[in-house]
Scaffold this active site. Structure first.
Site, mmCIF file in Angstrom:
data_model
loop_
_atom_site.group_PDB
_atom_site.id
_atom_site.type_symbol
_atom_site.label_atom_id
_atom_site.label_comp_id
_atom_site.label_asym_id
_atom_site.label_seq_id
_atom_site.Cartn_x
_atom_site.Cartn_y
_atom_site.Cartn_z
ATOM 1 N N GLU A 1 0.861 -1.193 0.000
ATOM 2 C CA GLU A 1 0.000 0.000 0.000
ATOM 3 C C GLU A 1 0.888 1.230 0.000
ATOM 4 O O GLU A 1 0.954 1.931 0.996
ATOM 5 C CB GLU A 1 -0.942 -0.003 1.224
ATOM 6 C CG GLU A 1 -0.456 -0.869 2.377
ATOM 7 C CD GLU A 1 0.125 -0.167 3.587
ATOM 8 O OE1 GLU A 1 -0.579 0.624 4.220
ATOM 9 O OE2 GLU A 1 1.288 -0.441 3.913
ATOM 10 N N ASP B 1 6.939 0.981 1.740
ATOM 11 C CA ASP B 1 6.501 0.049 0.689
ATOM 12 C C ASP B 1 7.328 0.258 -0.581
ATOM 13 O O ASP B 1 7.702 -0.705 -1.260
ATOM 14 C CB ASP B 1 5.027 0.280 0.331
ATOM 15 C CG ASP B 1 4.093 0.187 1.513
ATOM 16 O OD1 ASP B 1 3.339 -0.785 1.601
ATOM 17 O OD2 ASP B 1 4.102 1.113 2.352
ATOM 18 N N VAL C 1 2.795 -6.415 3.005
ATOM 19 C CA VAL C 1 3.435 -5.426 3.873
ATOM 20 C C VAL C 1 2.474 -4.285 4.206
ATOM 21 O O VAL C 1 2.894 -3.212 4.618
ATOM 22 C CB VAL C 1 4.754 -4.903 3.245
ATOM 23 C CG1 VAL C 1 5.775 -6.032 3.133
ATOM 24 C CG2 VAL C 1 4.519 -4.267 1.877
ATOM 25 N N GLN D 1 8.192 11.073 11.208
ATOM 26 C CA GLN D 1 8.500 10.100 12.264
ATOM 27 C C GLN D 1 9.018 10.796 13.520
ATOM 28 O O GLN D 1 8.720 10.373 14.638
ATOM 29 C CB GLN D 1 9.529 9.072 11.765
ATOM 30 C CG GLN D 1 9.003 8.146 10.689
ATOM 31 C CD GLN D 1 8.119 7.037 11.242
ATOM 32 O OE1 GLN D 1 8.049 6.800 12.439
ATOM 33 N NE2 GLN D 1 7.432 6.344 10.355
ATOM 34 N N HIS E 1 10.128 -0.165 7.556
ATOM 35 C CA HIS E 1 9.458 -1.377 8.055
ATOM 36 C C HIS E 1 9.356 -2.486 7.005
ATOM 37 O O HIS E 1 9.808 -3.613 7.213
ATOM 38 C CB HIS E 1 8.037 -1.038 8.521
ATOM 39 C CG HIS E 1 7.937 0.028 9.540
ATOM 40 N ND1 HIS E 1 8.251 -0.178 10.865
ATOM 41 C CD2 HIS E 1 7.536 1.331 9.450
ATOM 42 C CE1 HIS E 1 8.053 0.944 11.551
ATOM 43 N NE2 HIS E 1 7.625 1.866 10.713
ATOM 44 N N ASP E 2 8.728 -2.149 5.870
ATOM 45 C CA ASP E 2 8.357 -3.177 4.886
ATOM 46 C C ASP E 2 9.568 -3.835 4.225
ATOM 47 O O ASP E 2 9.520 -5.002 3.832
ATOM 48 C CB ASP E 2 7.464 -2.569 3.800
ATOM 49 C CG ASP E 2 6.161 -2.034 4.362
ATOM 50 O OD1 ASP E 2 5.845 -2.344 5.527
ATOM 51 O OD2 ASP E 2 5.446 -1.308 3.643
#
Length: 313
Positions: A11, A16, A124, A227, A239-240
């Protein structure tokens, strides 16, 4: 080297986009298709973002639009982190790249059913596409080699004190996936927050240059701001991208086998991934949960992928 066949379900989304960049370029990964789900922003926006990333990086992999809504809950987005477009920061050329006409869920089902059971799903984002595919055609379950997902946490959440965003965005879908019996690997916040992309990491990728270095810089400089604003972090975790790192070399990430259950009861723990770290429930483990990552190795891997986009001719 065995190439891992994967479908990347995402997404886009800043992190991503980094996962897409890595999956499309690393020789250990065979990226069959990209499926898009609503999540960080609405589906119309995440689809455009995915197509923009593919166009800029010349990722010639089919892109499929999937579920525009969660299975049950009211839709939420993460515009506080990813901005109004879902991928604020980069400026893209006018979009000419188009999505396939087939629905992402149908693509996932058809591809798995025609396979030899050697395809790994890499979701993810919210698990809506994967859960609907599982419910529409349960015969896909034994065809899935493994699901390597980004979501959840065994500690603190980031969207509520209990829940991580991807799971909270569609807890019922996550419940379907975590009870499916398919081998699961979970990269939760406890692990992914170790990949904070500080200004020196951004500068490192800028020095490499090329279209991926430029995109990395534009993307991660934006998340530096959000962040820090919302979580006090010194940069945006990617993250992903940890899921792609794990698939390339699982030795770079330490995991622990745990029984994981998704809380779908309304209340303060809605969307929590309840991880039985100590094994007190006595239930068989259903998930490999990411614990620590070798960050030097990981950023070296990201740099290797960024470098791969530099044209030599």
């Amino acid at each position: 080297m065995e190439k891992r066949k994967i479908i990347l379900d995402c997404e886009p989304g800043h992190d991503d986009a980094i996962a897409m960049m890595m999956a499309a370029k690393h020789p250990a990964i065979d990226l069959l298709g990209i499926t898009i789900v609503a999540g960080n922003q609405t589906l119309d926006k995440t689809l455009i973002n995915g197509l923009n990333v593919c166009q800029k990086l010349e990722i010639n992999v089919p892109v499929y639009a999937g579920m525009p809504q969660p299975i049950m809950r009211k839709q939420i987005v993460a515009d506080n982190i990813h901005g109004e477009t879902g991928l604020d920061g980069p400026v893209f050329e006018p979009l000419t790249r188009q999505a396939e006409s087939t629905h992402a869920v149908k693509y996932i089902i058809d591809t798995l059913m025609a396979s030899d059971g050697d395809i790994t799903l890499v979701p993810v984002g919210p698990l809506s596409n994967i859960a609907v595919a599982m419910r529409m055609q349960p015969a896909i379950l034994p065809k899935i080699r493994e699901i390597v997902l980004m979501g959840g946490a065994y500690g603190t959440g980031n969207f509520t004190p209990s829940a991580e965003f991807n799971i909270f965005a569609d807890p019922e879908a996550a419940r379907v996936v975590f009870t499916s019996g398919v081998p699961l690997v979970m990269m939760g916040l406890d692990l992914t927050n170790q990949t904070v992309c500080t200004p020196d990491v951004i500068a490192r990728m800028e020095r490499v240059g090329g279209p991926a270095g430029e995109l990395f810089s534009d993307i991660m400089n934006f998340t530096l701001k959000t962040q820090f604003e919302y979580y006090g972090l010194a940069g945006g975790p990617v993250h992903d991208a940890t899921c792609i790192g794990y698939l390339i070399n699982p030795d770079g990430i330490k995991t622990q086998d745990m029984y994981v259950e998704v809380d779908v009861n309304s209340g303060p723990c809605y969307g929590r991934t309840v991880c039985d770290e100590l094994g007190v429930l006595g239930k068989p483990a259903n998930t490999k949960v990411g614990i620590t990552i070798d960050t030097d190795w990981f950023w070296g891997l990201v740099e290797e992928c960024v470098r791969g986009y530099i044209k030599t001719h």
